[in-house]
Structures are given as structure tokens and as C-alpha cells.
Design a protein around this motif. Structure first.
Motif, PDB file in Angstrom:
ATOM      1  N   SER A 169      11.327  -8.017  -2.950  1.00  0.00           N
ATOM      2  CA  SER A 169      11.495  -9.347  -2.011  1.00  0.00           C
ATOM      3  C   SER A 169      10.371  -9.962  -2.225  1.00  0.00           C
ATOM      4  CB  SER A 169      11.425  -8.930  -0.639  1.00  0.00           C
ATOM      5  OG  SER A 169      11.407 -10.147   0.242  1.00  0.00           O
ATOM      6  N   ILE A 211       7.398  -1.044   4.627  1.00  0.00           N
ATOM      7  CA  ILE A 211       8.422  -2.330   4.466  1.00  0.00           C
ATOM      8  C   ILE A 211       8.937  -2.580   3.165  1.00  0.00           C
ATOM      9  CG2 ILE A 211       8.477  -4.823   4.978  1.00  0.00           C
ATOM     10  CD1 ILE A 211       5.959  -4.433   7.165  1.00  0.00           C
ATOM     11  N   THR A 212       8.378  -2.527   2.388  1.00  0.00           N
ATOM     12  CA  THR A 212       8.872  -2.825   0.965  1.00  0.00           C
ATOM     13  C   THR A 212       9.727  -1.908   0.467  1.00  0.00           C
ATOM     14  OG1 THR A 212       6.778  -3.937  -0.025  1.00  0.00           O
ATOM     15  CG2 THR A 212       8.253  -3.058  -1.623  1.00  0.00           C
ATOM     16  N   GLN A 241      11.680  -0.192   2.744  1.00  0.00           N
ATOM     17  CA  GLN A 241      12.760  -0.508   3.482  1.00  0.00           C
ATOM     18  C   GLN A 241      13.737  -1.889   2.852  1.00  0.00           C
ATOM     19  OE1 GLN A 241      14.814   0.282   5.649  1.00  0.00           O
ATOM     20  NE2 GLN A 241      16.047  -1.240   6.644  1.00  0.00           N
ATOM     21  N   LEU A 242      13.096  -2.866   2.271  1.00  0.00           N
ATOM     22  CA  LEU A 242      13.670  -3.750   1.499  1.00  0.00           C
ATOM     23  C   LEU A 242      14.250  -3.227   0.074  1.00  0.00           C
ATOM     24  CD1 LEU A 242      11.208  -6.253   2.160  1.00  0.00           C
ATOM     25  CD2 LEU A 242      13.397  -6.735   2.774  1.00  0.00           C
ATOM     26  N   LEU A 255      17.883  -8.345  10.938  1.00  0.00           N
ATOM     27  CA  LEU A 255      18.013  -7.967   9.640  1.00  0.00           C
ATOM     28  C   LEU A 255      18.299  -6.483   9.320  1.00  0.00           C
ATOM     29  CD1 LEU A 255      16.867  -9.345   6.952  1.00  0.00           C
ATOM     30  CD2 LEU A 255      14.687  -8.210   7.291  1.00  0.00           C
ATOM     31  N   HIS A 264      13.596  -5.091  13.489  1.00  0.00           N
ATOM     32  CA  HIS A 264      13.606  -6.228  12.531  1.00  0.00           C
ATOM     33  C   HIS A 264      14.208  -7.441  13.181  1.00  0.00           C
ATOM     34  CE1 HIS A 264      12.580  -3.513   9.296  1.00  0.00           C
ATOM     35  NE2 HIS A 264      13.561  -2.645   9.552  1.00  0.00           N
ATOM     36  N   ARG A 315       9.403 -14.037  10.833  1.00  0.00           N
ATOM     37  CA  ARG A 315       9.317 -12.607   9.986  1.00  0.00           C
ATOM     38  C   ARG A 315      10.511 -11.840  10.738  1.00  0.00           C
ATOM     39  NH1 ARG A 315       8.052 -15.208   6.115  1.00  0.00           N
ATOM     40  NH2 ARG A 315       5.787 -15.447   5.265  1.00  0.00           N
ATOM     41  N   ARG A 316      10.837 -11.036   9.867  1.00  0.00           N
ATOM     42  CA  ARG A 316      11.986 -10.221  10.246  1.00  0.00           C
ATOM     43  C   ARG A 316      11.885  -8.858   9.516  1.00  0.00           C
ATOM     44  NH1 ARG A 316      17.670 -11.933   9.252  1.00  0.00           N
ATOM     45  NH2 ARG A 316      18.345 -11.151  11.616  1.00  0.00           N
ATOM     46  N   GLN A 317      11.131  -8.736   8.377  1.00  0.00           N
ATOM     47  CA  GLN A 317      11.110  -7.661   7.747  1.00  0.00           C
ATOM     48  C   GLN A 317      10.313  -6.882   8.239  1.00  0.00           C
ATOM     49  OE1 GLN A 317       9.501 -10.139   6.905  1.00  0.00           O
ATOM     50  NE2 GLN A 317       7.743  -9.689   5.648  1.00  0.00           N
TER      51      GLN A 317
END
Length: 441
Positions: free
Chosen positions: A37, A145-146, A148-149, A249, A277, A417-419
Motif C-alpha cells: 500500500s 498493518i502491512t 493486513q493490507l 475499511l 479500522h 487514517r483507517r488502516q
């Protein structure tokens, strides 16, 4: 005392490195070097950045040694290169980054063995070692977090949070008005924005017993919350219109059911779990819709730390003891929040639950310095972020290690921010009516 501090520092550093290794060894080199992301760095950047920060502070500053890899300092300077631009840099390859981080750590452990933990604020009580352990754990949360993305099959697994059958809970509790001690001047590894301790007077207010749940948030969606301009701050309304946002999100509607993607798994949204999120704008809009508001940062901390029976400010809602698995959902033991109402042994004296762990909680407050704030050991940790652009989050999430989470710990982010692993709870003034439903949200 020196041996005890050395043991604490070693445990914190080791726990952080074990987690870093787990987060970077579960995917191949292609995933490590990819940018999943534009909001996030490639995982390999975080890995080498962790080592570089450790080199700069523990090898060079505490150990007074020569620089190991000074030529890479600028590559891993978070202020010099925004996240979106980092994949284009000549970064260390995954194998080289691992070797570098391990080399730094080996030298740091030698320094730890001979450090006396006195002689200046950087080494007193092992502060620099605690700061670096917290820094690594914060990047571990960023790497989670990465994950999750990241698209593709699951790379991580963890057991489900334990069940806590506690029966019905009141929706809210009353926090009495008056003064309390906010911040700290005694927590040895507290960071600069948590200091100094100071007195705050907070009028009486009610606060939710638990974070707002997915089920309660679904009611907001089903009632047209994302389509009613009156609930939204102007910038938030522009944001959801511009990006066609209509749910948290990773949520999607399918066949009359709300689904979400969580670390590569698609599942039904659990109604009793704290919502995750959501941006500050979404949290604020929900609170308005519910006839309530977000708590201020001072209200949140008073609810979490103030003991009305003794007048003391505790380290944690349950007392001064370090967190255990019975108190809070921390440390990536689980890959999700626990159901609302869990962890009764972690409740505050007034009965507020899950103030520590599970989800970061948005507050209504801007990120500002406390009276008497002094930047230490560098301005870029928090001082450069002070102002109205960033909102404060408190309490930590399931992705936060205990070393980087306490009753005084302050997190902050942009309200869009939502991530991040963000949720919220609501509050109301003591004289304000409870709202139309009166039940737990």
C-alpha cells in the motif's frame, strides 16, 4: 537493581526481535520488497530501519562506538523519504537487512552487559534500551498493518481470544468530576510526550463501559449514517464522498451479510467484537448519531488511571502491575480484538473494560504537548507532530506489545487514517441525557 534493569531490557529487546523475525520470515522476498500500500513501507525497509535506529542510539550514543553503516542512515530516515517513495530507494536486500540487524543486535548485547544504567538521562534506568525496544515494537505493529493490507493467502495465524462469560454490563459508568494526575514523571521508559505529570480538572462525565461494537456500528450504517451530512465534520464528509466510503475499511456487503477481510481470511463481521479500522471522522460521526461524543484525551486517561477511592493515578486500569494475559489483549497473541466486555480482571476501579489492548481508541483531542514538555531525546519523535492536524488515540490494540502500552501512552494519527487498528468508545457530559436506546453499544 542494575541486574534487574539489565534483565528487563534484555527481555524487551529479545521479545521485539522475535516478533520482527516472525513477521518477516512468514513471507518470501518478493512480499518483503513489495509495497502493499502507498500508505506503508515495504517490510524490508522496516526491518533495516529497526537495525539502523538501534545502531544510531545504542551503538553510537550509548556505546560510544564507531558507526557500523553510516552510509545507509539517510536511506532509513523516515523524515527524508515518505513511505510512498521508499520502494524506489537502493534498500538493503532481505538477506543483507537480516544480517545487518543481527550484527547490530549482537554488538548491542555486549553494550548492555557493561552499561551501568546511570550517568545521564539517556542511560538512567535503561531508558535508551527501553526506547529502542518500544521503537521496534511500534514498527512491528506497522508491519502487522502491512500484513493486513497485503493481498494473498494468510501468512499469519494465532489462537482466538479467550471467552469471558461475564453477563450483562451497563452501557456506561459515571466518572466523578474533579482533579486527577495526568501523564507521568516517574515511569522510567515513558516517552517525552507522556511527560511531565500534571494536575487536570475534569468535570463529571459518563463513558462507555466497552468499546463500540461492530453490531452497534452496523446499526449506524443501516440507519443511513454514511449518507446523512448532519453527522459529519466537514472534512470527514468530503472524505467519504470523495472516496465512496460506506463502511469500515475491509468490510463489504454480500448477500445481505456484512463480511470483512482479516489477514487474508474472509469472514462474517462479528457483532460483539469492537469495531476496527475506522477513521476519526467515522468515530466522530457515529458518536453524533448516537447522541454522544468522543471522550477527550484527559477524560479517557482519568477513566483509565484515576482511582476515586484513593485519589491515586494508577499505571494501568487494574493497578500498577505489568499486564498479564488475564488483564488485556496485547502482544499479537491473537489477531483480533476480544468480544466487548472481555477481560474483567483488567477493568478500572469504576468498571470500565478493555481500556488497554484490543483497539486503539480515538479521542476528540488534538495532539498537543503537556505543560512543561521538553523534547527528549530528539524532536522528531513527537514534537514535530504537535498541532491540530493529528488526533490522539489511547489504550493500545491487540497488535501492541506491553512495553509500548501503558495508561499514559499517547498515540496519534491523521483523522483520515483507517488502516490502523483503531476503534473508539463514546462519552457524554454528566448532565446530558443518555440517548434514545440506553443500552450497550
Amino acid at each position: 537493581m542494575t541486574d534487574q534493569l539489565r534483565s528487563l531490557a534484555l527481555d524487551a529487546l529479545t521479545r521485539a526481535r522475535d516478533r520482527t523475525a516472525a513477521l518477516t520470515s512468514c513471507v518470501d522476498d518478493r512480499d518483503l520488497t513489495a509495497q502493499h500500500s502507498p500508505l506503508m513501507s515495504p517490510l524490508v525497509w522496516d526491518l533495516a530501519h529497526i537495525g539502523n535506529q538501534e545502531e544510531q542510539w545504542l551503538l553510537r550514543q550509548v556505546g560510544k562506538g564507531e558507526a557500523l553503516r553510516p552510509e545507509i542512515d539517510s536511506l532509513y530516515d523516515a523524515f527524508e523519504h515518505p513511505r510512498a517513495a521508499r520502494p524506489s530507494l537502493p534498500l538493503l536486500a532481505p538477506a543483507e537487512a537480516r544480517v545487518y540487524a543481527a550484527d547490530v543486535r549482537g554488538r548491542v548485547l555486549d553494550i548492555l552487559e557493561r552499561t551501568a544504567f546511570e550517568g545521564g538521562p539517556l542511560v538512567d534506568a535503561g531508558f535508551a534500551f527501553g526506547m529502542i525496544a518500544q521503537h521496534e515494537q511500534q514498527h512491528d505493529e506497522t508491519m502487522l498493518i502491512t500484513h493486513q493490507l497485503r493481498k494473498g493467502p494468510p501468512a499469519l495465524s494465532a489462537p482466538e481470544p479467550p471467552a469471558h462469560d461475564t453477563g450483562p454490563l451497563p452501557r456506561e459508568v459515571l466518572v466523578p468530576g474533579g482533579a486527577f494526575t495526568m501523564g507521568t514523571s516517574t515511569e522510567p521508559w515513558a516517552l517525552d510526550n507522556e511527560r511531565p505529570a500534571h494536575r487536570r480538572i475534569v468535570p463529571a462525565f459518563h463513558i462507555d463501559t466497552t468499546p463500540v461494537t461492530c453490531g452497534a456500528y452496523q446499526a449506524f450504517i443501516e440507519d443511513g449514517g454514511y449518507h446523512e451530512r448532519r453527522w459529519w465534520a466537514a472534512a470527514g464528509w468530503d472524505q467519504i464522498r470523495q472516496h465512496d466510503i460506506g463502511a469500515p475499511l475491509f468490510w463489504r456487503r454480500e448477500g445481505g451479510m456484512w463480511l470483512r477481510r482479516r489477514f487474508g481470511v474472509t469472514e462474517e463481521v462479528p457483532p460483539d467484537e469492537p469495531v476496527l479500522h475506522v477513521s476519526w471522522y467515522e468515530a466522530d460521526a457515529y458518536a453524533r448519531w448516537a447522541g454522544r461524543r468522543l471522550p477527550t484525551e484527559a477524560e479517557w486517561e482519568k477513566a483509565a488511571r484515576h482511582d476515586p477511592h484513593t485519589g491515586r493515578a494508577r499505571r494501568y486500569p487494574w493497578g500498577d502491575a505489568d499486564p498479564t494475559e488475564a488483564n488485556a489483549n496485547l502482544g499479537q497473541r491473537h489477531l483480533r480484538p476480544a468480544p466487548a466486555g472481555s477481560y474483567p480482571q483488567g477493568a478500572s476501579p469504576l468498571g470500565v473494560r478493555q481500556l488497554i489492548g484490543d483497539v486503539w481508541e480515538w479521542t476528540s483531542s488534538d495532539f498537543l504537548p503537556y505543560p512543561g514538555f521538553v523534547a527528549f531525546p530528539y524532536r522528531e519523535y513527537s514534537e514535530v507532530f504537535f498541532g491540530s492536524e493529528h488526533k490522539v488515540l489511547r489504550g493500545g490494540s491487540f497488535a501492541v506489545d506491553p512495553v509500548a502500552c501503558r495508561g499514559t501512552f499517547r498515540n496519534w494519527d491523521l483523522p483520515v487514517r483507517r488502516q490502523i487498528f483503531s476503534g473508539f468508545r463514546t462519552a457524554r457530559d454528566a448532565e446530558q441525557p443518555a440517548g434514545p436506546d440506553g443500552g450497550i453499544r
